[in-house]
Scaffold this active site. Structure first.
Site, PDB file in Angstrom:
ATOM      1  N   GLY A  36      -4.213  -3.754   5.920  1.00  0.00           N
ATOM      2  CA  GLY A  36      -2.906  -3.814   6.561  1.00  0.00           C
ATOM      3  C   GLY A  36      -2.968  -4.599   7.845  1.00  0.00           C
ATOM      4  O   GLY A  36      -3.924  -5.326   8.107  1.00  0.00           O
ATOM      5  N   TYR A  38      -3.507  -3.727  10.841  1.00  0.00           N
ATOM      6  CA  TYR A  38      -4.509  -3.407  11.857  1.00  0.00           C
ATOM      7  C   TYR A  38      -5.940  -3.415  11.330  1.00  0.00           C
ATOM      8  O   TYR A  38      -6.877  -3.312  12.094  1.00  0.00           O
ATOM      9  CB  TYR A  38      -4.199  -2.037  12.475  1.00  0.00           C
ATOM     10  CG  TYR A  38      -2.841  -2.010  13.106  1.00  0.00           C
ATOM     11  CD1 TYR A  38      -2.639  -2.626  14.330  1.00  0.00           C
ATOM     12  CD2 TYR A  38      -1.760  -1.431  12.463  1.00  0.00           C
ATOM     13  CE1 TYR A  38      -1.388  -2.640  14.907  1.00  0.00           C
ATOM     14  CE2 TYR A  38      -0.505  -1.438  13.024  1.00  0.00           C
ATOM     15  CZ  TYR A  38      -0.321  -2.047  14.253  1.00  0.00           C
ATOM     16  OH  TYR A  38       0.918  -2.069  14.821  1.00  0.00           O
ATOM     17  N   GLY A  39      -6.102  -3.492  10.054  1.00  0.00           N
ATOM     18  CA  GLY A  39      -7.463  -3.515   9.532  1.00  0.00           C
ATOM     19  C   GLY A  39      -7.497  -3.062   8.090  1.00  0.00           C
ATOM     20  O   GLY A  39      -6.461  -2.897   7.432  1.00  0.00           O
ATOM     21  N   ASP A 154       7.590   0.928  13.352  1.00  0.00           N
ATOM     22  CA  ASP A 154       7.163   0.055  12.262  1.00  0.00           C
ATOM     23  C   ASP A 154       7.412   0.740  10.923  1.00  0.00           C
ATOM     24  O   ASP A 154       6.601   0.654  10.009  1.00  0.00           O
ATOM     25  CB  ASP A 154       5.670  -0.265  12.444  1.00  0.00           C
ATOM     26  CG  ASP A 154       5.253  -1.468  11.615  1.00  0.00           C
ATOM     27  OD1 ASP A 154       6.133  -2.282  11.283  1.00  0.00           O
ATOM     28  OD2 ASP A 154       4.058  -1.578  11.295  1.00  0.00           O
TER      29      ASP A 154
HETATM   30  N1  LIG Z   1      -3.940   7.842   4.076  1.00  0.00           N
HETATM   31  C1  LIG Z   1      -3.998   6.972   3.076  1.00  0.00           C
HETATM   32  N2  LIG Z   1      -4.297   7.396   1.840  1.00  0.00           N
HETATM   33  C2  LIG Z   1      -4.367   6.520   0.814  1.00  0.00           C
HETATM   34  N3  LIG Z   1      -4.136   5.201   0.937  1.00  0.00           N
HETATM   35  C3  LIG Z   1      -3.834   4.729   2.159  1.00  0.00           C
HETATM   36  C4  LIG Z   1      -3.762   5.572   3.297  1.00  0.00           C
HETATM   37  N4  LIG Z   1      -3.439   4.824   4.364  1.00  0.00           N
HETATM   38  C5  LIG Z   1      -3.318   3.567   3.917  1.00  0.00           C
HETATM   39  N5  LIG Z   1      -3.558   3.499   2.597  1.00  0.00           N
HETATM   40  C6  LIG Z   1      -3.504   2.310   1.759  1.00  0.00           C
HETATM   41  O1  LIG Z   1      -4.327   1.305   2.314  1.00  0.00           O
HETATM   42  C7  LIG Z   1      -3.694   0.041   2.211  1.00  0.00           C
HETATM   43  C8  LIG Z   1      -3.587  -0.574   3.594  1.00  0.00           C
HETATM   44  O2  LIG Z   1      -2.782   0.290   4.363  1.00  0.00           O
HETATM   45  P1  LIG Z   1      -2.270  -0.067   5.799  1.00  0.00           P
HETATM   46  O3  LIG Z   1      -1.459   1.066   6.295  1.00  0.00           O
HETATM   47  O4  LIG Z   1      -3.403  -0.504   6.647  1.00  0.00           O
HETATM   48  O5  LIG Z   1      -1.394  -1.357   5.573  1.00  0.00           O
HETATM   49  P2  LIG Z   1      -0.010  -1.538   4.886  1.00  0.00           P
HETATM   50  O6  LIG Z   1       0.753  -0.259   4.957  1.00  0.00           O
HETATM   51  O7  LIG Z   1      -0.240  -2.133   3.530  1.00  0.00           O
HETATM   52  O8  LIG Z   1       0.636  -2.631   5.805  1.00  0.00           O
HETATM   53  P3  LIG Z   1       1.006  -2.443   7.352  1.00  0.00           P
HETATM   54  O9  LIG Z   1      -0.240  -2.408   8.115  1.00  0.00           O
HETATM   55  O10 LIG Z   1       1.801  -3.629   7.654  1.00  0.00           O
HETATM   56  O11 LIG Z   1       1.777  -1.169   7.452  1.00  0.00           O
HETATM   57  C9  LIG Z   1      -2.357   0.271   1.548  1.00  0.00           C
HETATM   58  O12 LIG Z   1      -2.481   0.033   0.160  1.00  0.00           O
HETATM   59  C10 LIG Z   1      -2.107   1.735   1.780  1.00  0.00           C
HETATM   60  O13 LIG Z   1      -1.297   2.303   0.763  1.00  0.00           O
END
Ligand SMILES: Nc1ncnc2c1ncn2[C@@H]1O[C@H](COP(=O)(O)OP(=O)(O)OP(=O)(O)O)[C@@H](O)[C@H]1O
Length: 437
Positions: A36, A38-39, A154
């Site tokens: 995502g 942030y990483g 966000d």
């Molecule tokens: N707690 C969690 N349990 C399972 N999957 C997760 C969890 N947090 C994040 N993910 C998954 O990891 C991936 C990256 O998540 P992240 O939140 O870093 O980015 P994003 O939501 O795709 O984008 P953004 O950073 O713009 O919100 C996504 O597919 C998200 O569904």
């Protein structure tokens, strides 16, 4: 408190590298879940969840500290400690946070799915009661955080995660505030714009919980329409889409608007009846939507008021979370999203002439010219006007054609495969790096 970590209230291993290593050893890394803003996020097994439960699955978000190295230790870790104290059924639990090898690791409860996957899954039929339930859980999570004076900023469907028991939980709370506004060149942030409140698009530096209400309104609309509601291709276009939907705000409707840093005047267009945009919505749903989309953040409905709106007490009652339709858990469908993004499809840009300073041509193989907005420095492929003409600068038409805005099929979200293979490469590199933990 987590065994093997400090008990003095600081983040685990904050100032003791060997302690951080011990904490890192506690988590057995599994596959990459995605990357995502942030990483990168990994699935992991917590080998020491507590004396009774071992092997709890968690998700670890590994945040590159690079650019934040100077300030992150004090300010960010203190803020993260505050996030650890946010505990609510509709907020994702931050189980632990520790720095390791120059990265900050945030350990969250593992979630099976997210609302974006629900909305996109064409096999899922969302009843009015299901939509009500998903919106109610979103607002409950927001209400808890707003009471603690934390604004999300966000909100978008992929930040609304869904647990195995159907509970929707808000993720990424406070990260925007801790780590600053994410870089918009990332594909993720392109979509975040669609949920951004007009005061943010006009450059407000001071904003409040109203930005989350606006975003929740966009998510509500998306649940009803089963596609993102206002898909702007730049901040200017986003405002154009908003004004096309709700009418151009007059200063009498939103007095502070004209003082916002990036304020520009748009040609006045009246609001079409909301019912034309949401033909299937109930009167109560439309009333709530209209209050969530009030321009003046001071007049916008609060999350608590929204929860008390008659929409939630009228029939049908919200579906119980455990009975909500959900897509298959991650891993089973995650990497098989069809790629339907067409990068050739140029955005429709409605921009006031005053916004434009510089228009450059580029030659990277995609059709059209590059549009650069003075405000955000964003590049947009091809300036295509509502009447079908294209231009590079100057005399942009100010008329808004609602048919063009809402009639045509919106461009679908790009997938990792279709737009950004370099992300995938980076994911794999980071995957290897995590093996050293
Ligand atoms: N707690 C969690 N349990 C399972 N999957 C997760 C969890 N947090 C994040 N993910 C998954 O990891 C991936 C990256 O998540 P992240 O939140 O870093 O980015 P994003 O939501 O795709 O984008 P953004 O950073 O713009 O919100 C996504 O597919 C998200 O569904």
């Amino acid at each position: 408190m987590i065994p093997g970590t400090d008990s003095g209230g600081g983040s685990a291993g904050e100032d003791d590298p060997s302690l951080a290593k011990r904490v890192a050893d506690r988590y057995l890394k599994r596959e990459v879940l995605g990357e995502g803003t942030y990483g990168v996020v990994f699935k992991a097994i917590d080998t020491k969840a507590n004396r009774l439960i071992t092997g709890q699955t968690v998700a670890i978000k590994k945040i590159r500290l690079g650019q934040y190295k100077e300030g992150v230790n004090f300010t960010a870790l203190r803020e993260i400690k505050l996030l650890k104290e946010l505990k609510d059924p509709n907020i994702i639990e931050l189980i632990d946070a520790f720095p390791h090898k120059g990265n900050l690791h945030l350990v969250f409860e593992f979630m099976e799915s997210d609302l974006e996957a629900v909305i996109r899954d064409r096999n899922i039929v969302l009843s009015l009661a299901d939509t009500k339930s998903y919106l109610q859980m979103t607002l409950k999570g927001l209400a808890y955080c707003h009471k603690k004076w934390v604004v999300h900023r966000d909100m978008k469907p992929n930040n609304l995660l869904i647990a195995s028991d159907g509970q929707l939980k808000l993720a990424d709370f406070g990260l925007a505030r801790i780590f600053g506004s994410p870089d918009r060149k990332f594909t993720h942030q392109v979509f975040a714009r669609w949920y951004r409140a007009p005061e943010l698009l006009y450059g407000a530096k001071q904003y409040g919980a109203g930005v989350d209400v606006w975003a929740a309104g966009c998510i509500f609309a998306e649940l009803l329409l089963r596609r993102p509601f206002l898909q702007g291709s730049s901040d200017i276009d986003q405002l154009g889409k908003i004004f096309a939907a709700f009418g151009t705000p007059k200063p009498s409707r939103w007095p502070d608007m004209v003082y916002l840093p990036d304020y520009v005047e748009y040609q006045y267009v009246p609001a079409p009846p909301l019912r034309t945009l949401f033909p299937m919505a109930s009167d109560d749903a439309l009333d709530l939507l209209s209050k969530m989309f009030i321009y003046d953040p001071k007049a916008r409905i609060t999350v608590q008021q929204a929860l008390e709106h008659r929409y939630f007490s009228s029939v049908p009652a919200p579906t119980k979370p455990s009975l909500l339709p959900r897509p298959p858990p991650k891993g089973e469908s995650q990497n098989q999203k069809p790629s339907d993004f067409n990068p050739q499809e140029g955005p429709i840009v409605l921009s006031p002439q005053r916004k434009l300073r510089r228009v450059t041509l580029d030659h990277d193989g995609l059709a059209g010219s590059t549009f650069r907005s003075e405000k955000a420095g964003e590049n947009v492929k091809e300036v295509r006007h509502m009447d079908g003409t294209t231009s590079q600068s100057g005399s942009m038409p100010m008329s808004i054609d609602l048919g063009a805005m809402f009639g045509s099929r919106p461009p679908p979200r790009p997938t990792l495969n279709s737009v950004d293979r370099s992300h995938l490469k980076r994911k794999l590199d980071l995957d290897a790096e995590f093996d050293h933990l």
